[in-house]
Scaffold this motif. Structure first.
Motif, mmCIF file in Angstrom:
data_model
loop_
_atom_site.group_PDB
_atom_site.id
_atom_site.type_symbol
_atom_site.label_atom_id
_atom_site.label_comp_id
_atom_site.label_asym_id
_atom_site.label_seq_id
_atom_site.Cartn_x
_atom_site.Cartn_y
_atom_site.Cartn_z
ATOM 1 N N GLY A 26 41.537 -34.182 -23.375
ATOM 2 C CA GLY A 26 40.420 -33.420 -23.920
ATOM 3 C C GLY A 26 40.272 -33.445 -25.421
ATOM 4 N N ARG A 41 28.511 -29.262 -25.986
ATOM 5 C CA ARG A 41 29.802 -29.862 -25.709
ATOM 6 C C ARG A 41 29.525 -31.276 -25.202
ATOM 7 N NH1 ARG A 41 32.099 -27.042 -20.161
ATOM 8 N NH2 ARG A 41 30.230 -27.281 -18.896
ATOM 9 N N SER A 83 37.639 -27.747 -27.123
ATOM 10 C CA SER A 83 37.880 -28.915 -26.270
ATOM 11 C C SER A 83 36.542 -29.625 -26.107
ATOM 12 C CB SER A 83 38.447 -28.504 -24.912
ATOM 13 O OG SER A 83 37.551 -27.655 -24.225
ATOM 14 N N ARG A 84 36.601 -30.879 -25.631
ATOM 15 C CA ARG A 84 35.377 -31.684 -25.486
ATOM 16 C C ARG A 84 34.595 -31.687 -26.795
ATOM 17 N NH1 ARG A 84 34.039 -28.623 -19.803
ATOM 18 N NH2 ARG A 84 35.899 -29.313 -18.701
ATOM 19 N N GLY A 136 41.089 -30.042 -27.952
ATOM 20 C CA GLY A 136 41.557 -30.494 -26.656
ATOM 21 C C GLY A 136 42.192 -29.392 -25.842
ATOM 22 N N LEU A 137 43.108 -29.798 -24.963
ATOM 23 C CA LEU A 137 43.669 -28.885 -23.980
ATOM 24 C C LEU A 137 45.183 -28.887 -24.025
ATOM 25 C CD1 LEU A 137 41.464 -30.113 -20.996
ATOM 26 C CD2 LEU A 137 41.056 -28.059 -22.366
ATOM 27 N N SER A 146 41.667 -24.351 -24.131
ATOM 28 C CA SER A 146 41.172 -25.029 -25.326
ATOM 29 C C SER A 146 42.064 -24.702 -26.518
ATOM 30 C CB SER A 146 39.737 -24.609 -25.629
ATOM 31 O OG SER A 146 38.864 -25.024 -24.599
ATOM 32 N N ARG A 200 37.682 -39.529 -19.495
ATOM 33 C CA ARG A 200 37.637 -38.637 -20.664
ATOM 34 C C ARG A 200 38.603 -39.107 -21.746
ATOM 35 N NH1 ARG A 200 37.489 -34.398 -16.547
ATOM 36 N NH2 ARG A 200 39.600 -33.757 -17.068
ATOM 37 N N ASN A 206 46.110 -34.177 -16.927
ATOM 38 C CA ASN A 206 45.718 -34.564 -18.272
ATOM 39 C C ASN A 206 46.853 -35.368 -18.914
ATOM 40 O OD1 ASN A 206 43.138 -33.319 -18.366
ATOM 41 N ND2 ASN A 206 44.141 -31.329 -18.626
ATOM 42 N N ARG A 250 32.285 -41.052 -18.350
ATOM 43 C CA ARG A 250 33.445 -40.384 -18.971
ATOM 44 C C ARG A 250 34.461 -41.395 -19.501
ATOM 45 N NH1 ARG A 250 34.217 -36.504 -13.674
ATOM 46 N NH2 ARG A 250 32.091 -35.730 -13.643
ATOM 47 N N TYR A 282 42.397 -38.341 -18.543
ATOM 48 C CA TYR A 282 42.738 -37.716 -17.261
ATOM 49 C C TYR A 282 42.837 -38.826 -16.218
ATOM 50 C CZ TYR A 282 42.172 -34.776 -13.084
ATOM 51 O OH TYR A 282 42.343 -34.151 -11.871
#
Length: 554
Positions: free
Chosen positions: A543, A364, A317-318, A285-286, A292, A496, A517, A449, A512
């Motif tokens: 993320g 991704r 991430s993702r 994730g973030l 990332s 997401r 986020n 998403r 998000y």
């Protein structure tokens, strides 16, 4: 086990309008007879406290004029205890009287006492008594107790299978039990051993049941060594032509992967006990700066607490996350500069990550079982990839599928789409055993998403983006009705978002909201149709990939 539960001043029935007079001795009495036992009680006390007698004495029934009333099928001690409870509001429930009290309370329509007896039994479920409690609950039509006993049997199957109650079960009950998806076992080999133990307990009478019993066991999920050294060598199996065919079928599964699609779907579907609480892992994730991460943290839903655990070797991430056989897989993702094809696996028992075979392509937004698929606009190219843990290999499913909408995977495959993201309400699912796609009813809201997860036989979808707004809306799909239904929306808007099932509930993690986020987490309870905020993540802000590893109780 606790020996006794005492009830004090509990309204026995909760629905009787009469009151007990201060001096009931002035009122007429009745003689209640059970076999050779007789109990005297004032009619007005009985009518005021016990619905059965209230109906009898206020509806001009024949018994209301009789001096002696015969009570058929009642246990004398239970009747005496319930009469005393009508006078003083005190009742002691213990191991010796709980069943007779429950039967008496059911006959006399004393729902509160019946519920108290069910609670007493539910709190004392044990591998040695749960099968008997389940049968008793079914006989007495106690649905909550029956469901609790059934869930306990699934959670503790290995221990239950070693009990005298299990070995004494009729064939139909054993067949139904070994067919259940919800059994909590480390491997299918434990189910095989349970079935063989049941057969050997009365071999002369039961050996004819072995082929049908073995047909419900998922032999292809057993290790090749176990099939060869244990199953194939067992004298009961060797003496049965049908059983040998089932073993050959399982061996072919390992030797000839091209034949796997021809097997019945249930034979290659791992069992999953959804009533067991698990630990939820937030992977990659973030951070707040949008970088990332390789950080991993784990959430205990019982303690409502997040803690850091061993980080991955690669920032992602993702990232796609899946749980297979108690191991947590992190697949593909984005490291801040490049899309990734690498895959690593986490072992919770050793708190360590190790690398496994990479995918054939860098990916991704990889979609995994229990996660939300991205929507596509227009015609897209879709690739499906399956991971087989036994052979530690990736294989390709149907390629070049042209479609417009959302797809999810319920059967353990991953997919990747090559198109600009768009928003749509169309839905399909992919069956890897037939290598085919099937359309189902459209979602009520178009979205992309979003988070999606299967819980039991239903598919839940929440959050996402509809092309103009970020969504908190949630809905559920019933495969039986082929229809979507609206749920209460989440407390926060989340695109997401990662959605994961755990112990009959759903957890929406991160996401998000259109401005920032999110580190927040919400839990959805299907019984109350309500979302509740849980403890937020400590190290992540959106993320993340999410997976739930069951806490095995065996």
């Amino acid at each position: 086990m606790g020996a006794k539960t005492c009830l004090e001043s509990l309204d026995p029935g909760g629905a009787v309008p009469l009151g007990i007079p201060a001096d009931p001795s002035s009122c007429p009495s009745a003689l209640l007879q059970v076999g050779d036992h007789k109990f005297s009680a004032h009619r007005i006390v009985l009518a005021a406290s016990i619905p059965y007698f209230h109906a009898m004495f206020t509806n001009d029934m024949m018994e209301c004029k009789q001096e002696e009333i015969v009570m058929q099928g009642m246990d004398p001690s239970a009747l005496e205890a319930l009469i005393n409870f009508a006078y003083n509001g005190h009742l002691a429930i213990d191991q010796q009287n709980v069943q007779s009290l429950l039967m008496g309370a059911s006959f006399l329509q004393l729902q509160n006492i019946k519920d108290a007896c069910c609670t007493f039994l539910r709190e004392r479920l044990h591998p040695k008594n749960c099968l008997g409690v389940r049968q008793f609950a079914e006989t007495m039509m106690c649905a909550v107790l029956y469901d609790a006993a059934n869930s306990f049997i699934h959670q503790h199957f290995v221990e239950v299978s070693m009990s005298e109650e299990f070995l004494a079960l009729p064939f139909e009950d054993v067949l139904e039990l070994v067919s259940r998806d919800e059994l909590n076992v480390k491997s299918e080999e434990q189910v095989f051993e349970a079935a063989l133990a049941w057969i050997r307990y009365d071999r002369d009478q039961r050996d004819s049941f072995l082929p049908e019993l073995l047909s419900k066991i998922r032999l292809p999920l057993c290790r090749p060594q176990f099939l060869t050294d244990r199953v194939q060598q067992d004298d009961l199996v060797r003496c049965c032509h049908k059983c040998r065919d089932l073993v050959d079928e399982a061996k072919d599964y390992h030797l000839m992967p091209e034949r796997r699609p021809h097997l019945p779907a249930f034979k290659t579907r791992p069992r999953c006990c959804t009533s067991i609480a698990g630990l939820i892992y937030a992977v990659g994730g973030l951070n707040s700066a949008g970088d990332s991460l390789n950080v991993v943290e784990v959430f205990d839903p019982i303690a409502n607490r997040w803690e850091k655990c061993q980080p991955m070797t690669t920032a992602r991430s993702r990232v796609g996350v899946a749980v297979v056989n108690g191991l947590l897989y992190a697949i593909g993702g984005y490291d801040g500069q490049l899309r990734l094809s690498t895959v690593e696996v986490y072992n919770p028992e050793t708190d360590s990550w190790s690398k496994v075979e990479s995918m054939n392509s860098k990916r991704r937004f990889v979609q995994l079982p229990g996660e939300g698929p991205w929507e596509q606009r227009g015609k897209t190219r879709l690739e499906c990839w399956g991971w087989w843990p036994l052979t530690r290999s990736w294989c390709v499913g149907e390629e070049g599928v042209e479609q417009r909408g959302s797809r999810w995977d319920l059967l353990g495959w991953f997919w990747d789409a090559h198109a600009d993201f768009g928003c749509c309400s169309l839905v399909e699912y992919y069956n890897p055993h037939t290598s085919s796609w099937h359309a189902v009813s459209n979602m009520l809201n178009k979205r992309c998403r979003h988070g999606a997860a299967a819980l039991g036989s239903r598919m839940f979808v929440c959050g996402g983006y509809d092309g103009s707004a970020f969504l908190s809306a949630a809905e559920v799909y019933s495969s039986g009705a082929d229809q979507w239904y609206l749920l209460v929306p989440m407390n926060s808007r989340r695109s997401r978002v990662s959605l994961v099932p755990n112990c009959g509930r759903l957890y929406a993690v991160g996401g998000y909201d259109g401005q920032s986020n999110l580190s927040s987490v919400e839990m959805y309870d299907p019984e109350s149709n309500r979302w509740t905020f849980m403890a937020p993540m400590v190290c992540h802000e959106g993320g993340v990939g999410v997976g739930c590893v069951p806490l095995l109780t065996i």
